[in-house]
Design a protein around this motif. Structure first.
Motif, PDB file in Angstrom:
ATOM      1  N   THR A   1     -64.072 -35.907  16.443  1.00  0.00           N
ATOM      2  CA  THR A   1     -65.217 -36.804  16.475  1.00  0.00           C
ATOM      3  C   THR A   1     -64.809 -38.180  16.993  1.00  0.00           C
ATOM      4  O   THR A   1     -63.883 -38.795  16.457  1.00  0.00           O
ATOM      5  N   TYR A   2     -65.502 -38.619  18.048  1.00  0.00           N
ATOM      6  CA  TYR A   2     -65.311 -39.969  18.585  1.00  0.00           C
ATOM      7  C   TYR A   2     -66.411 -40.867  18.040  1.00  0.00           C
ATOM      8  O   TYR A   2     -67.579 -40.481  18.003  1.00  0.00           O
ATOM      9  N   GLU A   3     -66.029 -42.086  17.650  1.00  0.00           N
ATOM     10  CA  GLU A   3     -66.997 -43.089  17.236  1.00  0.00           C
ATOM     11  C   GLU A   3     -66.854 -44.293  18.154  1.00  0.00           C
ATOM     12  O   GLU A   3     -65.802 -44.942  18.192  1.00  0.00           O
ATOM     13  N   ILE A   4     -67.896 -44.586  18.916  1.00  0.00           N
ATOM     14  CA  ILE A   4     -67.851 -45.633  19.925  1.00  0.00           C
ATOM     15  C   ILE A   4     -68.780 -46.759  19.513  1.00  0.00           C
ATOM     16  O   ILE A   4     -69.999 -46.597  19.502  1.00  0.00           O
ATOM     17  N   ASN A   5     -68.199 -47.893  19.179  1.00  0.00           N
ATOM     18  CA  ASN A   5     -68.952 -49.057  18.713  1.00  0.00           C
ATOM     19  C   ASN A   5     -69.431 -49.859  19.921  1.00  0.00           C
ATOM     20  O   ASN A   5     -68.631 -50.253  20.773  1.00  0.00           O
ATOM     21  N   THR A   6     -70.725 -50.102  20.022  1.00  0.00           N
ATOM     22  CA  THR A   6     -71.284 -50.799  21.177  1.00  0.00           C
ATOM     23  C   THR A   6     -71.722 -52.229  20.861  1.00  0.00           C
ATOM     24  O   THR A   6     -72.431 -52.844  21.655  1.00  0.00           O
ATOM     25  N   ALA A   7     -71.296 -52.759  19.713  1.00  0.00           N
ATOM     26  CA  ALA A   7     -71.785 -54.078  19.297  1.00  0.00           C
ATOM     27  C   ALA A   7     -71.403 -55.179  20.271  1.00  0.00           C
ATOM     28  O   ALA A   7     -72.151 -56.146  20.454  1.00  0.00           O
ATOM     29  N   ALA A   8     -70.244 -55.066  20.917  1.00  0.00           N
ATOM     30  CA  ALA A   8     -69.730 -56.158  21.739  1.00  0.00           C
ATOM     31  C   ALA A   8     -70.101 -56.053  23.208  1.00  0.00           C
ATOM     32  O   ALA A   8     -69.789 -56.965  23.981  1.00  0.00           O
ATOM     33  N   GLN A   9     -70.746 -54.963  23.628  1.00  0.00           N
ATOM     34  CA  GLN A   9     -70.974 -54.756  25.053  1.00  0.00           C
ATOM     35  C   GLN A   9     -72.354 -54.169  25.325  1.00  0.00           C
ATOM     36  O   GLN A   9     -72.938 -53.498  24.477  1.00  0.00           O
ATOM     37  N   SER A  10     -72.832 -54.425  26.530  1.00  0.00           N
ATOM     38  CA  SER A  10     -74.016 -53.740  27.041  1.00  0.00           C
ATOM     39  C   SER A  10     -73.840 -53.606  28.545  1.00  0.00           C
ATOM     40  O   SER A  10     -73.055 -54.329  29.163  1.00  0.00           O
ATOM     41  N   GLY A  11     -74.563 -52.660  29.131  1.00  0.00           N
ATOM     42  CA  GLY A  11     -74.453 -52.488  30.569  1.00  0.00           C
ATOM     43  C   GLY A  11     -74.289 -51.035  30.962  1.00  0.00           C
ATOM     44  O   GLY A  11     -74.688 -50.117  30.240  1.00  0.00           O
TER      45      GLY A  11
ATOM     46  N   PHE B   1     -73.178 -43.386  30.832  1.00  0.00           N
ATOM     47  CA  PHE B   1     -73.283 -43.907  29.474  1.00  0.00           C
ATOM     48  C   PHE B   1     -73.893 -45.306  29.587  1.00  0.00           C
ATOM     49  O   PHE B   1     -73.251 -46.230  30.062  1.00  0.00           O
ATOM     50  N   ILE B   2     -75.160 -45.430  29.181  1.00  0.00           N
ATOM     51  CA  ILE B   2     -75.904 -46.676  29.343  1.00  0.00           C
ATOM     52  C   ILE B   2     -76.105 -47.331  27.981  1.00  0.00           C
ATOM     53  O   ILE B   2     -76.663 -46.726  27.068  1.00  0.00           O
ATOM     54  N   ILE B   3     -75.647 -48.575  27.875  1.00  0.00           N
ATOM     55  CA  ILE B   3     -75.862 -49.369  26.658  1.00  0.00           C
ATOM     56  C   ILE B   3     -76.916 -50.417  26.995  1.00  0.00           C
ATOM     57  O   ILE B   3     -76.652 -51.386  27.731  1.00  0.00           O
ATOM     58  N   HIS B   4     -78.123 -50.223  26.502  1.00  0.00           N
ATOM     59  CA  HIS B   4     -79.229 -51.132  26.802  1.00  0.00           C
ATOM     60  C   HIS B   4     -79.117 -52.397  25.952  1.00  0.00           C
ATOM     61  O   HIS B   4     -78.903 -52.320  24.742  1.00  0.00           O
ATOM     62  N   SER B   5     -79.276 -53.527  26.594  1.00  0.00           N
ATOM     63  CA  SER B   5     -79.165 -54.805  25.905  1.00  0.00           C
ATOM     64  C   SER B   5     -80.376 -55.040  25.010  1.00  0.00           C
ATOM     65  O   SER B   5     -81.497 -54.620  25.323  1.00  0.00           O
ATOM     66  N   ASN B   6     -80.131 -55.725  23.887  1.00  0.00           N
ATOM     67  CA  ASN B   6     -81.223 -56.116  23.006  1.00  0.00           C
ATOM     68  C   ASN B   6     -82.018 -57.280  23.587  1.00  0.00           C
ATOM     69  O   ASN B   6     -83.111 -57.590  23.130  1.00  0.00           O
ATOM     70  N   LYS B   7     -81.449 -57.930  24.600  1.00  0.00           N
ATOM     71  CA  LYS B   7     -82.124 -59.023  25.288  1.00  0.00           C
ATOM     72  C   LYS B   7     -82.550 -58.517  26.662  1.00  0.00           C
ATOM     73  O   LYS B   7     -82.079 -57.495  27.143  1.00  0.00           O
ATOM     74  N   THR B   8     -83.437 -59.240  27.333  1.00  0.00           N
ATOM     75  CA  THR B   8     -83.864 -58.867  28.680  1.00  0.00           C
ATOM     76  C   THR B   8     -83.650 -60.061  29.596  1.00  0.00           C
ATOM     77  O   THR B   8     -84.585 -60.795  29.933  1.00  0.00           O
TER      78      THR B   8
ATOM     79  N   PRO C   1     -76.251 -34.313  30.796  1.00  0.00           N
ATOM     80  CA  PRO C   1     -77.284 -35.353  30.622  1.00  0.00           C
ATOM     81  C   PRO C   1     -76.679 -36.708  30.263  1.00  0.00           C
ATOM     82  O   PRO C   1     -75.693 -36.795  29.524  1.00  0.00           O
ATOM     83  N   ALA C   2     -77.275 -37.771  30.798  1.00  0.00           N
ATOM     84  CA  ALA C   2     -76.805 -39.129  30.522  1.00  0.00           C
ATOM     85  C   ALA C   2     -76.980 -39.480  29.046  1.00  0.00           C
ATOM     86  O   ALA C   2     -77.866 -38.956  28.365  1.00  0.00           O
ATOM     87  N   VAL C   3     -76.128 -40.381  28.573  1.00  0.00           N
ATOM     88  CA  VAL C   3     -76.183 -40.860  27.193  1.00  0.00           C
ATOM     89  C   VAL C   3     -76.749 -42.278  27.198  1.00  0.00           C
ATOM     90  O   VAL C   3     -76.244 -43.147  27.911  1.00  0.00           O
ATOM     91  N   HIS C   4     -77.806 -42.509  26.422  1.00  0.00           N
ATOM     92  CA  HIS C   4     -78.439 -43.829  26.322  1.00  0.00           C
ATOM     93  C   HIS C   4     -78.415 -44.296  24.864  1.00  0.00           C
ATOM     94  O   HIS C   4     -78.800 -43.542  23.966  1.00  0.00           O
ATOM     95  N   VAL C   5     -77.964 -45.535  24.643  1.00  0.00           N
ATOM     96  CA  VAL C   5     -78.007 -46.142  23.310  1.00  0.00           C
ATOM     97  C   VAL C   5     -78.442 -47.595  23.462  1.00  0.00           C
ATOM     98  O   VAL C   5     -78.448 -48.151  24.564  1.00  0.00           O
ATOM     99  N   MET C   6     -78.794 -48.218  22.343  1.00  0.00           N
ATOM    100  CA  MET C   6     -79.062 -49.649  22.306  1.00  0.00           C
ATOM    101  C   MET C   6     -77.793 -50.375  21.867  1.00  0.00           C
ATOM    102  O   MET C   6     -76.998 -49.845  21.076  1.00  0.00           O
ATOM    103  N   GLN C   7     -77.608 -51.589  22.377  1.00  0.00           N
ATOM    104  CA  GLN C   7     -76.439 -52.359  21.977  1.00  0.00           C
ATOM    105  C   GLN C   7     -76.424 -52.528  20.464  1.00  0.00           C
ATOM    106  O   GLN C   7     -77.439 -52.848  19.841  1.00  0.00           O
ATOM    107  N   GLY C   8     -75.271 -52.282  19.885  1.00  0.00           N
ATOM    108  CA  GLY C   8     -75.123 -52.340  18.438  1.00  0.00           C
ATOM    109  C   GLY C   8     -75.100 -50.974  17.794  1.00  0.00           C
ATOM    110  O   GLY C   8     -74.633 -50.825  16.656  1.00  0.00           O
TER     111      GLY C   8
END
Length: 373
Positions: free
Chosen positions: A108-118, A138-145, A53-60
Motif C-alpha cells: 500500500t502506497y500513501e501519497i500525501n498531496t498537502a504540499a503540492q498541486s498540479g 495523476f492530477i492534483i486539483h488546487s483548492n484555489k483557482t 484511467p487517470a487519477v484525480h484528487v484535490m490538494q490535501g
C-alpha cells in the motif's frame, strides 16, 4: 490557550475536515491489445484496463493505492514529481527506496498531496514496466483557482514499441551473435492510442481551455501544437508559472506543461493538431524518424479542415525552460558550493547507448540504498 497554538489547531481541524482519503485498489497485471493499431502484444495494465484511467484528487487528499502484483516479476510505482518528504519509502524506485513488490504480493502506497498541486503522473519503476504501459496521469486539483478557464483536458503523449521491453533487451544483449537489431524506433500514442486514429479534441467557440499535457514517454521527445492557435504556459512540472505565450510544446520524457488555449469564435472550420515523437539517440530507420502524427480539433462535426500553410520565414516558438518564471517569484536560494556531475551519453561498438552521471554507470544494489545509510 496560546494564540499561535490555537490558530494552528484550527487550521489543522479545517484541513482535516475538507481533505479525504482517496483509496484505490490496483491489480497490476498483463493485458493484451494493439494500442498502436497494428501490433497485438502483451502489455501491463491495471484491473484489466489499458490505458490506465487517470487519477484525480484535490490538494490535501491522501491518495491510498492498494497494489496487488499479478505479474510474474517484481513491480513498484513512482508518483512522478511528488516530493515524498519523509516518506521516501513510497517513492517507488526498485532497489533504491524499496525492494519492489514480489509476484503475488501486495503493498500500500500513501501519497500525501498537502504540499503540492498540479499535473503529475504515476508509473512503474521496476524492470521498465512503464515502457510497457504501467503509467497514467495523476492530477492534483488546487483548492484555489489562480487561473481562469472554462474547461480542462488531460492530454498524454507516449512512445510505444512493437515488442515488450525485455524482448527487445534480450535481442540487444544477443546482438553480437548476428549483429542485427530489433525495430528500435517507437511509435507515438496520443491519449493512449495511435495518434493518427485518436478521438478529436472538442472545442466550443470562445471557451478557454486548460490543457494538461503530459509526456509519459520512456525515451522520445514530444512536440505538440494546434495549428492556428496560440498557447499560454501557466504550469511546468507541477509548479505554477508566469504566463508565457508559445506556438506549441516541446517536452522531454516525464515533463508536464499546463497551457491555456482560447478557442476561436467560429464553427466554420475544424483545425489540425500535430504530435511529433523524436529521439536524437536512436538511429534513423528508412526515414521513419521522427514520427509525425496529425489529429483533429473539432469545432463542429463534419466541418472542413482549415488549411494553414507553414510560414517558411517563421519558426514556431517553443517554451524555453530557462525563460519560464515561477509565479510565486521566490528569489534564488544562496549557493556557496558547486558540484560538477557531467551527464554523458556514449555508444559501445554495437551502437547500444549508455548514460552515465559523473562518468559512472549505475549499478543496481543488492539492498535498497535507502536502508544502507
Amino acid at each position: 490557550m496560546n494564540v499561535c497554538f490555537l490558530f494552528i489547531f484550527v487550521v489543522f481541524r479545517l484541513t482535516s475536515c475538507f481533505a479525504k482519503r482517496v483509496e484505490l485498489n490496483w491489480s497490476v497485471e498483463y493485458v493484451y491489445g494493439a494500442r498502436d493499431g497494428s501490433n497485438y502484444r502483451r502489455s501491463i495494465g491495471v484491473n484489466g484496463a489499458t490505458p490506465i484511467p487517470a487519477v484525480h484528487v484535490m490538494q490535501g487528499d491522501m491518495l491510498v493505492l492498494n497494489v496487488h502484483n499479478k505479474l510474474d516479476v517484481a513491480t513498484s510505482l513512482h508518483p512522478h514529481g511528488i516530493y515524498n518528504n519523509g516518506t521516501n519509502y513510497f517513492d517507488g524506485p526498485d532497489m533504491v527506496t524499496e525492494c519492489g513488490i514480489p509476484p503475488g504480493e501486495s503493498f500500500t502506497y500513501e501519497i500525501n498531496t498537502a504540499a503540492q498541486s498540479g499535473t503529475f503522473w504515476i508509473h512503474g519503476h521496476t524492470r521498465h514496466a512503464d515502457v510497457d504501459g504501467l503509467r497514467t496521469p495523476f492530477i492534483i486539483h488546487s483548492n484555489k483557482t489562480p487561473v481562469d478557464y472554462d474547461e480542462e483536458l488531460v492530454i498524454t503523449l507516449e512512445d510505444w514499441f512493437s515488442q515488450e521491453f525485455y524482448v527487445r533487451m534480450e535481442y540487444i544483449d544477443n546482438r553480437k551473435i548476428d549483429g542485427t537489431f530489433p525495430p528500435n524506433y517507437a511509435g507515438g500514442l496520443f491519449n493512449g492510442y495511435n495518434a493518427n486514429r485518436t478521438a478529436p479534441i472538442k472545442f466550443r467557440p470562445g471557451k478557454r481551455y486548460r490543457l494538461r499535457v503530459i509526456s509519459m514517454a520512456a525515451n522520445n521527445w514530444s512536440l505538440f501544437r494546434i495549428l492556428g492557435h496560440k498557447m499560454v504556459v501557466i504550469e511546468a512540472d507541477g509548479v505554477r508559472s508566469m504566463p508565457l505565450e508559445v506556438d506549441g510544446l516541446n517536452l522531454g520524457p516525464g515533463q508536464r506543461n499546463s497551457v491555456i488555449v482560447t478557442a476561436l469564435n467560429s464553427t466554420d472550420f475544424n483545425y489540425v493538431f500535430e504530435f511529433i515523437s523524436t529521439a536524437s539517440t536512436v538511429n534513423n530507420e528508412s526515414g521513419g524518424k521522427p514520427k509525425n502524427y496529425r489529429g483533429v480539433v473539432e469545432y463542429r462535426e463534419g466541418a472542413p479542415i482549415k488549411d494553414i500553410p507553414e510560414q517558411s520565414d517563421k519558426e514556431p516558438v517553443w517554451p524555453d525552460d530557462m525563460a519560464l518564471q515561477a509565479a510565486d517569484r521566490q528569489p534564488w536560494l544562496p549557493v556557496d558550493r558547486t558540484i560538477d556531475l557531467p551527464v554523458t551519453f556514449y555508444s559501445d561498438p554495437f551502437l547500444v547507448g549508455f548514460w552515465s552521471l559523473g562518468k559512472t554507470l549505475y549499478q543496481p544494489t543488492i539492498v535498497p540504498t535507502l536502508y544502507t545509510a
